[in-house]
Scaffold this motif. Structure first.
Motif: not given
Length: 92
Positions: A48-76
């Motif tokens: 799960f953490v690996i998958g969420v971290f990849l979503w975080f990276l994807y959010g960074l790549k596409i510039g999606s603030l919602s994906m970046i914030i949510a996935n960073a918090i969920t990883v933690i």
């Protein structure tokens, strides 16, 4: 360079991000309060953490603030659970 955009689609992303992230909090609170991880799978949380971290990276790549914030918090939050699973299962 990271270009963050905010539009109506990103607003939907933020709504989804808030709901899915907040939904994870009760599990973390229960594990911390009870110190019980009975029934929780370490492998599941690691995957799960690996998958969420990849979503975080994807959010960074596409510039999606919602994906970046949510996935960073969920990883933690998930890492907190992993810590408690390892602590409990390996008597650390």
């Amino acid at each position: 360079m990271l270009e963050i955009t905010f539009d109506s689609v990103e607003a939907i992303g933020f709504a989804a991000a808030i709901l899915t992230t907040v939904a994870f909090i009760p599990q973390v609170v229960q594990v911390i309060k009870t110190s019980s991880v009975e029934g929780l799978s370490l492998l599941t949380y690691i995957i799960f953490v690996i998958g969420v971290f990849l979503w975080f990276l994807y959010g960074l790549k596409i510039g999606s603030l919602s994906m970046i914030i949510a996935n960073a918090i969920t990883v933690i939050l998930a890492l907190i659970i992993i810590y408690h699973i390892i602590k409990e299962k390996f008597n650390l």
